[in-house]
Design an enzyme around this catalytic site. Structure first.
Site, short mmCIF file in Angstrom:
data_model
loop_
_atom_site.label_atom_id
_atom_site.label_comp_id
_atom_site.label_asym_id
_atom_site.label_seq_id
_atom_site.Cartn_x
_atom_site.Cartn_y
_atom_site.Cartn_z
N THR A 73 10.64 33.76 -11.86
CA THR A 73 11.72 32.86 -12.24
C THR A 73 12.94 33.11 -11.37
O THR A 73 13.59 32.17 -10.91
CB THR A 73 12.05 33.02 -13.74
OG1 THR A 73 10.85 32.78 -14.48
CG2 THR A 73 13.11 32.05 -14.20
N ASN A 161 -1.11 27.40 -13.80
CA ASN A 161 -1.27 28.46 -14.80
C ASN A 161 -2.05 28.02 -16.03
O ASN A 161 -2.64 28.83 -16.71
CB ASN A 161 0.09 29.02 -15.21
CG ASN A 161 1.10 27.94 -15.49
OD1 ASN A 161 1.31 27.05 -14.68
ND2 ASN A 161 1.72 28.00 -16.65
N GLN A 191 0.14 32.38 -9.63
CA GLN A 191 -1.25 32.52 -10.09
C GLN A 191 -2.22 32.71 -8.94
O GLN A 191 -3.42 32.86 -9.16
CB GLN A 191 -1.64 31.28 -10.92
CG GLN A 191 -0.81 31.08 -12.18
CD GLN A 191 -1.03 32.17 -13.24
OE1 GLN A 191 -1.99 32.95 -13.18
NE2 GLN A 191 -0.11 32.26 -14.20
N HIS A 213 3.71 40.83 -13.16
CA HIS A 213 2.94 41.02 -14.40
C HIS A 213 1.75 40.10 -14.55
O HIS A 213 0.95 40.24 -15.46
CB HIS A 213 3.86 40.93 -15.63
CG HIS A 213 4.38 39.56 -15.96
ND1 HIS A 213 3.90 38.85 -17.04
CD2 HIS A 213 5.32 38.79 -15.38
CE1 HIS A 213 4.56 37.70 -17.11
NE2 HIS A 213 5.42 37.63 -16.11
N THR A 249 20.86 47.86 -7.99
CA THR A 249 19.96 48.98 -7.74
C THR A 249 18.53 48.55 -8.07
O THR A 249 18.28 47.93 -9.10
CB THR A 249 20.38 50.20 -8.59
OG1 THR A 249 21.71 50.52 -8.24
CG2 THR A 249 19.48 51.39 -8.33
N CYS A 338 5.02 30.32 -22.49
CA CYS A 338 6.40 29.91 -22.78
C CYS A 338 6.44 28.83 -23.86
O CYS A 338 7.38 28.72 -24.60
CB CYS A 338 7.06 29.34 -21.54
SG CYS A 338 6.76 30.30 -20.10
N1 PLP Z 1 5.26 30.22 -12.29
C1 PLP Z 1 4.05 30.27 -12.86
C2 PLP Z 1 2.94 29.43 -12.32
C3 PLP Z 1 3.83 31.11 -13.95
O1 PLP Z 1 2.62 31.16 -14.51
C4 PLP Z 1 4.91 31.88 -14.43
C5 PLP Z 1 4.75 32.71 -15.64
O2 PLP Z 1 4.42 32.23 -16.70
C6 PLP Z 1 6.16 31.81 -13.80
C7 PLP Z 1 6.29 30.96 -12.73
C8 PLP Z 1 7.33 32.64 -14.26
O3 PLP Z 1 7.11 33.98 -13.92
P1 PLP Z 1 8.02 35.20 -14.44
O4 PLP Z 1 7.57 35.48 -15.82
O5 PLP Z 1 7.72 36.34 -13.53
O6 PLP Z 1 9.43 34.80 -14.33
#
Ligand code: PLP
Length: 720
Positions: A73, A161, A191, A213, A249, A338
C-alpha cells in the site's frame, strides 16, 4: 492451531522459519541502526545491503531503484505521488501530460483509492478511468489502446488476488510501447512474487510495489521497484534513510525476514515450481468437485496462478461455505481480506461480468508456493469431509427424534417459515422470500416432501412474488405442491370459539384466521377439534402487525387483527413475522407486552398474557473464554447450544471442556424457545464460530424472558 488447514495465503501467510530466525537475529543480536557508523551499525547495514541486493536479483531490478517500504500500500502511494508530482510540474509549466489516470477494474482497492486521494490532494484534476476486463479477467487491450494516448499513468496488476488471473503484461506492454505513448506504468506485483518469473528492468514497467507478508515474510514490510529514469518523489521525508527515498529508521526485523525469504526464493528448494503447484491445484480441484458436485470455477485455470482457486457453489452463499470450511478447520475467504467483513459481492467477479449469483457466492482458496504434498493431501481430505457434512440433514436437530418442526428462512430483510413434519414427509411454506425459492424447493425435493400449501399472510406484491417464485421452483423440481390454502381441509374451533379452516400437519393443526385480505396462521397441538390459546405454539403474523412496522397500515385494521390475535394465543406463543429488520423476526406476546410498541401495548391489555418478561434487556450475558470451564463446573445443569448450521455442526461438532453441545441453528430458535421457556431455570450457553450468532441467540432468549441465556464471547474460534 496444529489442526488448522490454512488456505488463505493470498490474504497473508505464516512466516517462514528462516525468516523468523532472521528477524530474531536482528532484534537480539545484530540490532544496530544501519545509519550508525560504529561496528554495531555496520553489522546491521550489512543485513540491509544483503537483503536489498538479493531483492534486486530476484526481481531483475537492473539499474532501477529498490527501496524497502511498509508494504505494498505504501509502495502504491509512492508510485502514485511520484507520477502525479511529475504531472503537476508539467501542468504548471504548461506542458502536455495526459488527462487520465487509468486503473484496472480488478485492481486491489489500494490502487483506485490512492489515485483518487492524491489526485484530489495534489489538485492535479485528472480523470480516473477504469480499464475493463473481459470475461476471463484479462484487461481489455482494445480499450487500453483507446485510453493510453490520454493517460498520464496506467495501473495494472501482475496477478489478481481474488481470482489468481495473470495479466497479459506483454500485451499491455506492447500497447504502452506504441508510438506516442508517454504514460507511466505501475504494475502491482504483490501476488506475483514467488509465483511468476520477474525481470522488471527488461520491461517498460515504471513502478512495481511488493508486499512481504504475501510470501511468508512478516506483515509491515514491502518494497518498491522504480525503473531507472522514471520520475520519483519520496512519500516520506526525514532522516534520509534508504538513500533519502524513504526516510525513517528501517524496519530491520522485517527487512531481515523478507531478505531471508527472498534468499530462499533465489536459492530454490523451499518454493515449488509452477508444474508442482499446478499438480497440487488439480488435486484440490478434484476434492472440491467431489465435495460440491455443482461447483463452478470463476477463473480459467490456464490463465491463473496455480495457487489460487476461486469458485462458487450453486445454492450456497460465500458465508455458508466459509462457515462450513471453518468448522472443519479449513480457512478460506470470500474474496480479498480487506472486504471480508463487508459481505458484498466480489467487485472482481462483477468486473468479469459473471452472473450475480457467482459474484455473491464466490469463495477464494489460496495456498502458498511453499506447501508440500502432505499438506495438500490433508487439505483434500478436509474438503471432502465438508462435502459429507453438507449432506447432513439440515432439518435434523441433535438429540431429537424425527418429527414436526418450524424452520425460519430469512433473506434480505424478509423472513419466511417452513412448517414441516418429517414422518409424514410434508411441509407448508408461509411467506417464503423470493430469493430463497430455489433453496426451499431443493430442500423439499431432497427430503421427498410434498408441499401442502404455499401461503402468505399479507396480500402484497412482495409476498405474492415470493409465493410465485416458490411455486415455479417447486414445479421445476418436480415437487408435489399446492399453491395457496389447500382445497381439502378441516376446521378447528379456536380460543374465542370461532371456527376456522385448518389443515393437519402430523399431530398439529395449522389454522387460518382471515383478516380481510390478510390472514394469520396458528400452529399448535391437535387435540380433537379444538385449538385453544394455551395450545398455540406459533402464530405466523406477517409484517403489518410487527412493532415498528405500522407505517402505512391503517391502525384500525391492525388493531382488529391484533386484538383477535391476542385472544387466540398464549404468553409464550412464538409470534413469527415476515420481516426482519434490526429486531429478530419472532418474539412472544409476553416479551412484546413488556417491550412496548403498537402491538405490545395492544397485547399488554389482554389479561391472558400475564407471563412476566424481563424488562429492557440491554446487554447480552456473556461467558468469557477463560471462565467457561468454571461456569460449566458450577452449573452442571447448563446446556451448551451450538447455533451454527447443521452442516457446520456435522463438520466439527462443538465439545467444550468435555461437554457436547446440542445443535439448534438460528433458524430453529423460534421453535426451541418455547420448549426452553417451560424449563426456565437451566442456564443455556449459546456457542458459535465467532460469537456473533450466539450473542444474537442469547439476546433473543433474554428478550422473551429467559433469564439464564448466555453466550460464549469470542466463539469457538478462540476456544480451540
Ligand atoms: N495489492 C494486492 C494485489 C494485494 O493482494 C494486497 C494485499 O491484500 C495489496 C496490494 C496491499 O498490500 P499490503 O497489505 O502490503 O499493503
Amino acid at each position: 492451531m496444529n489442526n488448522e488447514i490454512y488456505l488463505d495465503a493470498n490474504a497473508t501467510c505464516a512466516t517462514l522459519p528462516v525468516a523468523v530466525e532472521a528477524a530474531v537475529d536482528v532484534m537480539a543480536e545484530r540490532f544496530g541502526n544501519p545509519s550508525s557508523s560504529h561496528a554495531t551499525g555496520i553489522r546491521a547495514k550489512r543485513v540491509l545491503d544483503e537483503a536489498r541486493a538479493c531483492a534486486r536479483r530476484v526481481i531483475g531490478a537492473g539499474g532501477g531503484r529498490l527501496m524497502f517500504t511498509s508494504g505494498a500500500t505504501e509502495g502504491i502511494q509512492t508510485a502514485v505521488v511520484s507520477a502525479l508530482a511529475q504531472v503537476r510540474e508539467r501542468q504548471l509549466a504548461g506542458q502536455p501530460c495526459g488527462t487520465l489516470l487509468v486503473y484496472g477494474a480488478t485492481d486491489h482497492k489500494a490502487v483506485p483509492e490512492s489515485l483518487a486521494h492524491w489526485n484530489r490532494l495534489l489538485g492535479t484534476k485528472l480523470e480516473l478511468a477504469c480499464l475493463p476486463v473481459d470475461g476471463k479477467g484479462r484487461h481489455r487491450l482494445d480499450v487500453l489502446r483507446a485510453l493510453a494516448p490520454e493517460a498520464a499513468l496506467v495501473c495494472t496488476m501482475a496477478a489478481n488476488n481474488e481470482t489468481g488471473v495473470v495479466s497479459d503484461l506483454a500485451g499491455i506492454e506492447a500497447v504502452m510501447r506504441e508510438e506516442g505513448r508517454e504514460a507511466l506504468w505501475m504494475v502491482d506485483c504483490v501476488q506475483a512474487l514467488g509465483k511468476l518469473p520477474l525481470a522488471l528492468a527488461d520491461t517498460r514497467i515504471d513502478y512495481a510495489p511488493f508486499s512481504g507478508h504475501k510470501l511468508s515474510a512478516p506483515k509491515g514490510i514491502g518494497m518498491l521497484y522504480v525503473r531507472e529514469g522514471a520520475p520519483f518523489t519520496p512519500l516520506i521525508a526525514g532522516g534520509g534513510q534508504e538513500g533519502a527515498q524513504r526516510s525513517g529508521t528501517e524496519n530491520m526485523a522485517g527487512i531481515a525476514a523478507f531478505g531471508a525469504v527472498l534468499k530462499a526464493l533465489e536459492q530454490g528448494g523451499v518454493f515449488r515450481s509452477h508444474g508442482e503447484l499446478a499438480a497440487y491445484r488439480e488435486r484440490i480441484v478434484l476434492a472440491l468437485r467431489e465435495a460440491f458436485p455443482g461447483i463452478v470455477f470463476n477463473a480459467p485455470f490456464d490463465l491463473a496462478l496455480p495457487t489460487t482457486i476461486n469458485f462458487s457453489v450453486p445454492g450456497l452463499a460465500s458465508r455458508e461455505v466459509l462457515d462450513l470450511f471453518d468448522a472443519t478447520g479449513v480457512r478460506v475467504s470470500a474474496g480479498s481480506a480487506c472486504s471480508a467483513s463487508k459481505a458484498q459481492p466480489s467487485y472482481v467477479l462483477q468486473a468479469m461480468q459473471l452472473p450475480a449469483w457467482r459474484a455473491t457466492s464466490a469463495v477464494r482458496l489460496s495456498f502458498g508456493p511453499q506447501v508440500d504434498a502432505a499438506f495438500i493431501d490433508a487439505a483434500c481430505q478436509r474438503i471432502v469431509r465438508c462435502g459429507a457434512a453438507l449432506r447432513a440433514d439440515p432439518l435434523a436437530l441433535s438429540g431429537q427424534a424425527r418429527g414436526a418442526g418450524v424452520l425460519q428462512m430469512s433473506c434480505e430483510g424478509r423472513a419466511g417459515w417452513l412448517v414441516f413434519e418429517q414422518r409424514e414427509e410434508l411441509c407448508v411454506a408461509i411467506d417464503p422470500p423470493a430469493a430463497l425459492a430455489a433453496r426451499i424447493a431443493a430442500l423439499a425435493r431432497s427430503h421427498g416432501y410434498a408441499v401442502r400449501a404455499v401461503l402468505t399472510t399479507e396480500d402484497d406484491a412482495q409476498a405474492r412474488a415470493g409465493c410465485d417464485a416458490l411455486c415455479s421452483a417447486l414445479a421445476e423440481s418436480g415437487v408435489l405442491f399446492e399453491a395457496g390454502w389447500p382445497r381439502q381441509g378441516a376446521s378447528v374451533r379456536l380460543g374465542d370459539a370461532s371456527v376456522v379452516p385448518a389443515i393437519r400437519i402430523g399431530d398439529q393443526w395449522l389454522a387460518r384466521v382471515a383478516q380481510g385480505e390478510d390472514a394469520f396462521y396458528l400452529l399448535g397441538a391437535a387435540n380433537g377439534p379444538d385449538l385453544p390459546a394455551s395450545d398455540v405454539r406459533f402464530a405466523f403474523i406477517g409484517g403489518a402487525q410487527a412493532p415498528g412496522c405500522a407505517e402505512g397500515v391503517p391502525l384500525a385494521r391492525m388493531r382488529g387483527a391484533t386484538e383477535r390475535l391476542a385472544s387466540l394465543v398464549n404468553a409464550d406463543t412464538a409470534l413469527c413475522r415476515s420481516v426482519e429488520s434490526d429486531t429478530p423476526p419472532w418474539s412472544t406476546p409476553a416479551a412484546l407486552a413488556h417491550g412496548g410498541g403498537v402491538l405490545g401495548s395492544l397485547l399488554a391489555v389482554q389479561p391472558l398474557l400475564c407471563r412476566p418478561a424481563l424488562a429492557g434487556v440491554a446487554n447480552v450475558l456473556q461467558v468469557e473464554q477463560q471462565s467457561l470451564e468454571r461456569f460449566l463446573a458450577t452449573h452442571p445443569d447448563a446446556v451448551l447450544v451450538d447455533v451454527r448450521e447443521p452442516a457446520e455442526h456435522a463438520a466439527g461438532p462443538a465439545t467444550l471442556h468435555g461437554r457436547a453441545a446440542l445443535n439448534v441453528p438460528m433458524s430453529r430458535l423460534a421453535e426451541q424457545a418455547g420448549r426452553w421457556l417451560r424449563d426456565e431455570s437451566r442456564p443455556l450457553v449459546f456457542v458459535c464460530r465467532s460469537g456473533n450468532r450466539s450473542a444474537r441467540a442469547a439476546l433473543q432468549l433474554q428478550r422473551i424472558g429467559y433469564a439464564q441465556a448466555w453466550h460464549l464471547s469470542g466463539g469457538m474460534a478462540l476456544a480451540t
